[in-house]
Design a protein around this motif. Sequence first.
Motif, mmCIF file in Angstrom:
data_model
loop_
_atom_site.group_PDB
_atom_site.id
_atom_site.type_symbol
_atom_site.label_atom_id
_atom_site.label_comp_id
_atom_site.label_asym_id
_atom_site.label_seq_id
_atom_site.Cartn_x
_atom_site.Cartn_y
_atom_site.Cartn_z
ATOM 1 N N MET A 95 0.248 4.275 -11.900
ATOM 2 C CA MET A 95 -0.737 4.120 -10.607
ATOM 3 C C MET A 95 0.284 4.362 -9.227
ATOM 4 O O MET A 95 1.082 3.823 -9.152
ATOM 5 N N ASN A 96 -0.235 5.612 -8.776
ATOM 6 C CA ASN A 96 0.768 5.749 -7.487
ATOM 7 C C ASN A 96 -0.456 5.859 -6.202
ATOM 8 O O ASN A 96 -1.747 5.707 -6.483
ATOM 9 N N SER A 97 0.287 5.638 -5.152
ATOM 10 C CA SER A 97 -0.735 5.750 -3.800
ATOM 11 C C SER A 97 -1.403 4.389 -3.925
ATOM 12 O O SER A 97 -2.751 4.822 -3.575
ATOM 13 N N LEU A 98 -1.131 3.423 -3.948
ATOM 14 C CA LEU A 98 -1.728 2.399 -4.421
ATOM 15 C C LEU A 98 -2.654 1.863 -2.966
ATOM 16 O O LEU A 98 -1.943 1.893 -2.034
ATOM 17 N N LYS A 99 -3.726 1.199 -3.214
ATOM 18 C CA LYS A 99 -4.590 0.759 -2.014
ATOM 19 C C LYS A 99 -4.802 -0.629 -2.084
ATOM 20 O O LYS A 99 -4.951 -0.992 -3.453
ATOM 21 N N PRO A 100 -4.935 -1.155 -1.079
ATOM 22 C CA PRO A 100 -5.780 -2.931 -1.357
ATOM 23 C C PRO A 100 -6.827 -2.743 -2.272
ATOM 24 O O PRO A 100 -7.003 -3.816 -2.837
ATOM 25 N N GLU A 101 -7.836 -1.877 -2.129
ATOM 26 C CA GLU A 101 -8.840 -2.008 -3.134
ATOM 27 C C GLU A 101 -8.418 -1.707 -4.557
ATOM 28 O O GLU A 101 -9.515 -1.883 -5.475
ATOM 29 N N ASP A 102 -7.359 -1.527 -4.835
ATOM 30 C CA ASP A 102 -6.993 -1.405 -6.395
ATOM 31 C C ASP A 102 -6.569 -2.884 -7.016
ATOM 32 O O ASP A 102 -6.236 -2.834 -8.067
ATOM 33 N N THR A 103 -6.549 -3.740 -5.675
ATOM 34 C CA THR A 103 -6.244 -5.173 -6.197
ATOM 35 C C THR A 103 -7.491 -5.677 -7.323
ATOM 36 O O THR A 103 -8.452 -5.727 -7.199
ATOM 37 N N ALA A 104 -6.674 -5.915 -8.752
ATOM 38 C CA ALA A 104 -7.535 -6.374 -9.598
ATOM 39 C C ALA A 104 -6.892 -6.885 -10.869
ATOM 40 O O ALA A 104 -5.407 -6.695 -10.778
ATOM 41 N N THR A 105 -7.221 -7.382 -11.956
ATOM 42 C CA THR A 105 -6.722 -7.795 -13.164
ATOM 43 C C THR A 105 -6.982 -6.593 -14.024
ATOM 44 O O THR A 105 -8.361 -6.183 -14.033
ATOM 45 N N TYR A 106 -5.985 -5.812 -14.597
ATOM 46 C CA TYR A 106 -6.348 -4.560 -15.272
ATOM 47 C C TYR A 106 -6.209 -5.037 -16.828
ATOM 48 O O TYR A 106 -5.545 -5.718 -17.211
ATOM 49 N N TYR A 107 -7.157 -4.392 -17.466
ATOM 50 C CA TYR A 107 -7.211 -4.654 -19.086
ATOM 51 C C TYR A 107 -7.187 -3.359 -19.564
ATOM 52 O O TYR A 107 -8.012 -2.317 -19.164
ATOM 53 N N CYS A 108 -6.587 -3.264 -20.889
ATOM 54 C CA CYS A 108 -7.249 -2.144 -21.609
ATOM 55 C C CYS A 108 -8.028 -2.543 -23.111
ATOM 56 O O CYS A 108 -8.231 -3.786 -23.148
ATOM 57 N N ASN A 109 -8.451 -1.543 -23.594
ATOM 58 C CA ASN A 109 -9.396 -1.821 -24.739
ATOM 59 C C ASN A 109 -9.711 -0.408 -25.526
ATOM 60 O O ASN A 109 -9.789 0.571 -24.789
ATOM 61 N N ARG A 110 -9.872 -0.667 -26.704
ATOM 62 C CA ARG A 110 -10.430 0.517 -27.570
ATOM 63 C C ARG A 110 -11.888 0.798 -27.211
ATOM 64 O O ARG A 110 -12.632 0.039 -27.041
ATOM 65 N N VAL A 111 -12.168 2.133 -27.535
ATOM 66 C CA VAL A 111 -13.511 2.608 -27.090
ATOM 67 C C VAL A 111 -14.094 2.267 -28.482
ATOM 68 O O VAL A 111 -14.058 3.006 -29.305
ATOM 69 N N PRO A 141 0.845 -1.344 -0.096
ATOM 70 C CA PRO A 141 -0.075 0.064 0.056
ATOM 71 C C PRO A 141 0.861 1.249 -0.147
ATOM 72 O O PRO A 141 1.800 1.355 0.679
ATOM 73 N N GLY A 142 0.610 2.303 -0.960
ATOM 74 C CA GLY A 142 1.212 3.351 -0.965
ATOM 75 C C GLY A 142 2.306 3.329 -2.060
ATOM 76 O O GLY A 142 2.705 4.456 -2.463
ATOM 77 N N GLY A 143 2.532 2.253 -2.648
ATOM 78 C CA GLY A 143 3.495 2.027 -3.623
ATOM 79 C C GLY A 143 2.894 2.694 -5.105
ATOM 80 O O GLY A 143 1.857 2.830 -5.271
ATOM 81 N N SER A 144 3.734 2.165 -6.108
ATOM 82 C CA SER A 144 3.423 2.678 -7.496
ATOM 83 C C SER A 144 3.701 1.417 -8.621
ATOM 84 O O SER A 144 4.714 0.748 -8.006
ATOM 85 N N LEU A 145 2.962 1.394 -9.454
ATOM 86 C CA LEU A 145 3.224 0.560 -10.712
ATOM 87 C C LEU A 145 2.837 1.480 -11.871
ATOM 88 O O LEU A 145 1.964 2.227 -11.918
ATOM 89 N N ARG A 146 3.375 0.972 -13.041
ATOM 90 C CA ARG A 146 3.196 1.438 -14.410
ATOM 91 C C ARG A 146 2.812 0.308 -15.130
ATOM 92 O O ARG A 146 3.560 -0.469 -15.562
#
Length: 117
Positions: free
Chosen positions: A83-99, A14-19
């Motif tokens: 992603m900065n200041s990460l929280k436990p509730e940010d735990t997830a699988t992240y996806y990108c997609n076009r609109v 928690p509080g860490g960052s990822l890109r």
Amino acid sequence: QVQLVESGGGLVQPGGSLRLSCAASGFTFGNYAMNWYRQGPGKEREFVAYISAIGGITNYANSVKGRFTISRDNAKNTVNLQMNSLKPEDTATYYCNRVLSRPADYWGQGTQVTVSP
């Protein structure tokens, strides 16, 4: 065919960052706005962030506003999520997609983000 390859996830305190990065192919990337989504354990997939085709307009879910930043590089066909200041509730699988004007019929494999002490 359309391909979306997400990467950059991992385990962070928690509080860490990822890109996160998403490499897109199979379509004219610069013609499409892009979104990041996430799906947490036992939850529906939800919107996280939007960036317009040229990159001049961004929008964020209230839950990540001020902590996450979306960007894109049309020369490299990539869209990123800092992603900065990460929280436990940010735990997830992240996806990108076009609109699209219709529901997406293709999703990449996603990248797992786990926020835990």
